[in-house]
Design a protein around this motif. Structure first.
Motif, PDB file in Angstrom:
ATOM      1  N   HIS A 240       0.839  -1.200   0.000  1.00 45.40           N
ATOM      2  CA  HIS A 240       0.000   0.000   0.000  1.00 45.40           C
ATOM      3  C   HIS A 240       0.870   1.243   0.000  1.00 45.40           C
ATOM      4  O   HIS A 240       1.672   1.454   0.912  1.00 45.40           O
ATOM      5  N   TRP A 241       0.714   2.073  -1.042  1.00 49.71           N
ATOM      6  CA  TRP A 241       1.425   3.332  -1.108  1.00 49.71           C
ATOM      7  C   TRP A 241       0.615   4.360  -0.340  1.00 49.71           C
ATOM      8  O   TRP A 241      -0.478   4.720  -0.732  1.00 49.71           O
ATOM      9  N   GLY A 242       1.160   4.821   0.769  1.00 52.24           N
ATOM     10  CA  GLY A 242       0.410   5.741   1.621  1.00 52.24           C
ATOM     11  C   GLY A 242       0.591   7.185   1.222  1.00 52.24           C
ATOM     12  O   GLY A 242       1.509   7.562   0.490  1.00 52.24           O
ATOM     13  N   LEU A 243      -0.327   8.016   1.736  1.00 52.85           N
ATOM     14  CA  LEU A 243      -0.282   9.453   1.473  1.00 52.85           C
ATOM     15  C   LEU A 243       0.443  10.213   2.578  1.00 52.85           C
ATOM     16  O   LEU A 243       0.615  11.433   2.480  1.00 52.85           O
ATOM     17  N   ASP A 244       0.905   9.519   3.627  1.00 54.05           N
ATOM     18  CA  ASP A 244       1.559  10.192   4.742  1.00 54.05           C
ATOM     19  C   ASP A 244       2.889  10.823   4.339  1.00 54.05           C
ATOM     20  O   ASP A 244       3.399  11.704   5.041  1.00 54.05           O
ATOM     21  N   ILE A 245       3.456  10.389   3.212  1.00 54.52           N
ATOM     22  CA  ILE A 245       4.749  10.924   2.804  1.00 54.52           C
ATOM     23  C   ILE A 245       4.688  12.433   2.580  1.00 54.52           C
ATOM     24  O   ILE A 245       5.643  13.158   2.868  1.00 54.52           O
ATOM     25  N   LEU A 246       3.548  12.924   2.081  1.00 58.89           N
ATOM     26  CA  LEU A 246       3.408  14.371   1.877  1.00 58.89           C
ATOM     27  C   LEU A 246       3.456  15.110   3.202  1.00 58.89           C
ATOM     28  O   LEU A 246       4.091  16.166   3.307  1.00 58.89           O
ATOM     29  N   ALA A 247       2.776  14.582   4.208  1.00 57.94           N
ATOM     30  CA  ALA A 247       2.788  15.218   5.521  1.00 57.94           C
ATOM     31  C   ALA A 247       4.190  15.215   6.101  1.00 57.94           C
ATOM     32  O   ALA A 247       4.628  16.203   6.716  1.00 57.94           O
ATOM     33  N   MET A 248       4.931  14.124   5.903  1.00 68.70           N
ATOM     34  CA  MET A 248       6.304  14.055   6.407  1.00 68.70           C
ATOM     35  C   MET A 248       7.196  15.089   5.723  1.00 68.70           C
ATOM     36  O   MET A 248       7.987  15.780   6.375  1.00 68.70           O
ATOM     37  N   ILE A 249       7.046  15.190   4.394  1.00 67.85           N
ATOM     38  CA  ILE A 249       7.847  16.180   3.661  1.00 67.85           C
ATOM     39  C   ILE A 249       7.485  17.595   4.120  1.00 67.85           C
ATOM     40  O   ILE A 249       8.358  18.461   4.301  1.00 67.85           O
TER      41      ILE A 249
END
Length: 624
Positions: free
Chosen positions: A63-72
């Motif tokens: 599953h590719w999550g969308l949390d990476i944007l929040a981390m960036i």
């Protein structure tokens, strides 16, 4: 990681982020930049580390999550010194999951109610002494005599021993009016006794009873993860790419790295993460309130797009309670035909066996001794009597094997012929009547209005009976005298897709599992069909099939609306931030508003069942 431990970690992370934001705002107001920076680096460092671990776990599961944007975005705020904005993002990210959990609990409240109603104990009557002892419901054995007191939930399936009982079945079948039963009637676990105490005899253990099966279906439904959620995850790649592109262009054109952080602050994807699961839990809850248990969330999306529908006949399109309407004698008298057929049918589990036996008992016929009997799957019963005669009871093709070609009687809608042969001659034909369900035609019309274009009747019954039922409700394509494998083949070849199969019997289990989505009619007892279907109608009402399709369509519509609302608003805010008109702190606060709007939008799925009930009331009023 155990769920309880994971929940504690998430709660601690949320409290840390909230505390960090409060301290950060105070330090910012007191003009303490060094302390503010330290607070932000500690809090955001922990949130980023925990989020990264969860993200890696999701990636390992595909599953590719969308949390990476929040981390960036959090990393960018640390890099450019927008510490308060970064802390707001941390609160939004960690709090988003807490809000999602709350919304999911609200959405699954109806399912939880069903689970909590599961019987916990039974009052067993001790043989001989008659003493009543309370025991755990798991200890009830088949044959136990049980006492059910006023307003108690029936612990297991059984038969009524007392002269009469009034039962509230609304929690299981959806029937709002209490039902009165006489001695010998079958009773369902999970239903509620009225005001008079009665006794019953257990016919199933707790684990095999109707209510236990429904509870198992609900537990599977609650623990499932809808493909629509994975669909939202698939927005991650394009949304992340667009967000980084806008942020990068804004930085490049302005020459200010702060602009990069300001854009990503409003690009955090919580609406996409929250909207779909909340909407789907709401849809499953609405379906449960209509007495339809959807076992796994993925069925919702499939049901919303159904284009072909296949129906079983007996117990699905018909009421499933056939009675002997007439007997056409052949080589034997009508009384002999019924007597011989009942002797053989005692050994059958087919839906037509019980009414034949009941008719013989009702006429007080003495049944001949049966030395051996074998049920020939999907064909009938072959029995050897004490006098050496061989009796065949079942389909015409089964009887024609020994008597040759048969003349088929003329049948009315809902009638079925059962052929009886003794040795090599036709003894006679028993005609049973199983009326078509009241809402069958209207259900098909509603499904057609929802986009389904192909309707077929797939049954093991004979062609004249199947055709009479199909003609009466508006189905043109009929596949009669099909085996369980034949049903699978028919459904597999249907176009257009996806295909929904509706059935109720044990022989429907393979085709319900093979269809794109299967719905089992299990209003009067669980069967293997319930286990293999994607959804189970627990009330004896065919119109619920159309209801669950309508709820599914509404749920998917709401989920997509909520997702796209979040995307459009986020992109709009990104464009404003790209031109320098939206400071990071203001952008982070606005993103919280977007999250709230997405949740509120998704929660509309909770009320889908109310619209259907209003429609039912209006239709009933017009009918009168």
């Amino acid at each position: 990681m155990p769920e309880t431990f994971a929940f504690r970690i998430q709660r601690a992370l949320t409290l840390l982020a909230v505390a960090g934001l409060v301290v950060g705002v105070v330090l910012w107001a007191l003009d303490q930049p060094a302390a503010l920076a330290l607070t932000a680096f500690v809090v955001l460092g922990i949130v980023i580390a925990v989020t990264a671990v969860e993200m890696v776990r999701d990636l390992m599961e595909g599953h590719w999550g969308l949390d990476i944007l929040a981390m960036i975005a959090m990393g960018a705020t640390l890099a450019v010194g927008e510490y308060v904005a970064g802390l707001i993002i941390a609160v939004m990210l960690t709090g988003g999951e807490a809000v999602e959990a709350w919304a999911a609990r609200q959405a699954s409240r109806e399912l939880d109610t069903l689970l909590n109603r599961a019987p916990a104990y039974a009052m067993r009557i001790t043989p001989g002494s008659g003493e009543v002892v309370q025991i755990p419901v798991e200890e009830v054995e088949v044959g136990d005599a049980l006492l059910v007191r006023s307003s108690e939930i029936l612990p297991v399936d059984g038969v009524l021993l007392s002269e009469r009982a009034v039962i509230d079945e609304s929690s299981v079948t959806g029937e709002p009016v209490p039902v009165t039963y006489d001695a010998g009637a079958a009773l369902l676990s999970g239903t509620m006794n009225g005001t008079a105490t009665f006794t019953m005899r257990a016919t199933r253990t707790a684990g095999e009873s109707q209510y236990a099966t429904i509870v198992q279906l609900v537990e599977a439904a609650v623990s499932s993860r809808a493909p629509m959620v994975r669909l939202a995850d698939r927005y991650a790649v394009p949304f992340t790419a667009v967000s980084l592109l806008i942020a990068g262009i804004a930085w490049w054109l302005s020459g200010d790295p702060v602009r990069f952080a300001e854009v990503l602050v409003v690009a955090t994807p919580c609406p996409l993460l929250i909207a779909a699961p909340v909407a789907f839990m709401g849809g499953m809850s609405s379906a449960a309130k209509l007495n339809v248990i959807i076992k796994e969330g993925g069925a919702l999306e499939t049901l919303a797009g159904v284009r072909s529908v296949a129906f079983d006949k007996t117990g699905t399109l018909t009421q499933g309670r056939p009675t002997v309407s007439r007997i056409e004698p052949g080589a034997r008298s009508a009384e002999d035909v019924l007597r011989l057929a009942a002797a053989a049918e005692q050994y059958s589990v087919h839906v037509f066996a019980a009414p034949v036996v009941e008719a013989a008992h009702g006429r007080q016929l003495d049944l001949p001794t049966v030395l051996e009997a074998e049920e020939m799957a999907t064909n009938g019963v072959l029995a050897v009597l004490g006098n050496g005669e061989q009796v065949r009871v079942g389909k015409p093709a089964f009887v024609e094997e020994v008597v040759g070609a048969l003349a088929r009687p003329t049948l009315e809608a809902g009638e079925t012929a059962v052929y009886v042969a003794v040795d090599d001659e036709l003894a006679g034909v028993i005609v049973l009547s199983d009326p078509v369900r009241e809402h069958a035609r209207h259900t098909i019309e509603r499904l057609r209005s929802f986009g389904a274009s192909e309707f077929v009747l797939v049954t093991g019954d004979v062609a004249p009976t199947a055709r009479s039922v199909a003609d009466g409700i508006g189905i043109t394509t009929v596949h009669a005298e099909t085996t369980p494998q034949g049903k699978v083949d028919v459904v597999a070849s249907l176009q257009p897709r996806p295909v929904m199969m509706v059935g109720d019997g044990i022989n429907d289990a393979p085709v319900l599992a093979a269809a794109d989505v299967g719905i089992a009619m299990a209003g009067r007892g669980a069967t293997a069909a319930s286990e293999s279907a994607s959804a189970v109608v627990t009330s004896d009402d065919l119109s619920r099939v159309a209801d669950v399709v309508e709820v599914s369509r509404g749920t998917v519509k709401i989920a997509l609306q909520s997702i796209w609302m979040g995307i459009v608003i986020s992109i709009g805010l990104m464009m404003v931030a790209a031109f320098g008109h939206l400071p990071a702190v203001a952008g982070a606060l606005l993103q919280e508003v977007v999250d709230l709007l997405a949740i509120l939008s998704a929660l509309r799925a909770l009320s889908l069942h109310r619209r259907l009930r209003r429609t039912e009331v209006t239709t009933a009023a017009l009918a009168h």
